[in-house]
Design a protein around this motif. Sequence first.
Motif, PDB file in Angstrom:
ATOM      1  N   ASP A 145       0.829  -1.198   0.000  1.00 27.51           N
ATOM      2  CA  ASP A 145       0.000   0.000   0.000  1.00 27.51           C
ATOM      3  C   ASP A 145       0.869   1.256   0.000  1.00 27.51           C
ATOM      4  OD1 ASP A 145       0.973   0.247   2.577  1.00 27.51           O
ATOM      5  OD2 ASP A 145      -0.851  -0.514   3.514  1.00 27.51           O
ATOM      6  N   LYS A 146       0.199   2.392  -0.136  1.00 28.98           N
ATOM      7  CA  LYS A 146       0.899   3.663  -0.260  1.00 28.98           C
ATOM      8  C   LYS A 146       1.723   3.980   0.985  1.00 28.98           C
ATOM      9  CE  LYS A 146       0.087   8.542  -1.299  1.00 28.98           C
ATOM     10  NZ  LYS A 146      -0.911   9.550  -1.734  1.00 28.98           N
ATOM     11  N   GLU A 147       1.171   3.692   2.174  1.00 26.32           N
ATOM     12  CA  GLU A 147       1.870   4.004   3.416  1.00 26.32           C
ATOM     13  C   GLU A 147       3.191   3.249   3.517  1.00 26.32           C
ATOM     14  OE1 GLU A 147      -1.293   3.384   3.136  1.00 26.32           O
ATOM     15  OE2 GLU A 147      -2.114   5.348   3.660  1.00 26.32           O
ATOM     16  N   PHE A 148       3.176   1.978   3.119  1.00 24.31           N
ATOM     17  CA  PHE A 148       4.400   1.180   3.180  1.00 24.31           C
ATOM     18  C   PHE A 148       5.455   1.734   2.227  1.00 24.31           C
ATOM     19  CE2 PHE A 148       6.831  -2.566   4.103  1.00 24.31           C
ATOM     20  CZ  PHE A 148       7.535  -2.830   2.937  1.00 24.31           C
ATOM     21  N   LYS A 149       5.035   2.122   1.048  1.00 23.45           N
ATOM     22  CA  LYS A 149       5.986   2.650   0.069  1.00 23.45           C
ATOM     23  C   LYS A 149       6.583   3.973   0.536  1.00 23.45           C
ATOM     24  CE  LYS A 149       3.639   0.455  -3.831  1.00 23.45           C
ATOM     25  NZ  LYS A 149       2.887   0.639  -5.086  1.00 23.45           N
ATOM     26  N   LEU A 150       5.728   4.843   1.100  1.00 23.51           N
ATOM     27  CA  LEU A 150       6.226   6.122   1.604  1.00 23.51           C
ATOM     28  C   LEU A 150       7.207   5.916   2.751  1.00 23.51           C
ATOM     29  CD1 LEU A 150       2.946   8.253   1.564  1.00 23.51           C
ATOM     30  CD2 LEU A 150       4.940   8.534   0.073  1.00 23.51           C
ATOM     31  N   MET A 151       6.893   4.984   3.640  1.00 24.01           N
ATOM     32  CA  MET A 151       7.784   4.688   4.754  1.00 24.01           C
ATOM     33  C   MET A 151       9.129   4.172   4.244  1.00 24.01           C
ATOM     34  SD  MET A 151       7.476   1.672   7.595  1.00 24.01           S
ATOM     35  CE  MET A 151       7.932   0.500   6.307  1.00 24.01           C
TER      36      MET A 151
END
Length: 206
Positions: A9-15
């Motif tokens: 998901d987007k949160e994992f990629k941003l992290m």
Amino acid sequence: MSQERRNFDKEFKLMTVELSKSRESIQELAKELGIRAELIYRWRPEYLEKPEGSFTGHGKPRHTPEEAEIARLKKQLRDVEMERDILKKGHQHLLQGRREIYRFIACQSSRFPVDKMCEVLKVSRSGYYSSLKGTVSKRAKENQELLSLIKQEHKKSRQRYGSPRISQALRANQVQVSRPRVARLMKQAQIKARMVKRFRVSTDSK
């Protein structure tokens, strides 16, 4: 056994991107997160290019209407260039009949999509694939049988008959055929009338 494809998901990629900024080794970070290093190298430039619009729709970047139109025009240009290249290479085969077109498609199938070549060269896909299986059309079978009869009449005439007289002989035997068709088949099979020289007796004047 192949591994199941993972979706992030987007949160994992941003992290992951944020962590990579402070790490010297991307390989070590990838091992810690249990992912491939190639993913981090792909996510970082995507985020840097458009931080607010990155990682939408299972990681695919969001396109503005202008970007979508540019992508459409690029695809259209590629299609036009492909059609041009197909015609450039295959225009001579268009004048030699359907069988030669099928041969061209078979030879170029590793370079161009078969569907596109059939579309550009105005032949059906089913016809092309049937030719690969050695399927002989009804017309081709008739031509083979007719050519056999032509050879018989040509032999009977001691190779003296051309297409007009062979056509007459065939029609006399209840074979309905036109002279142009006979002439075409004879030309393809390289069957020619043998010219016989006529000698005229003349008397010498005294």
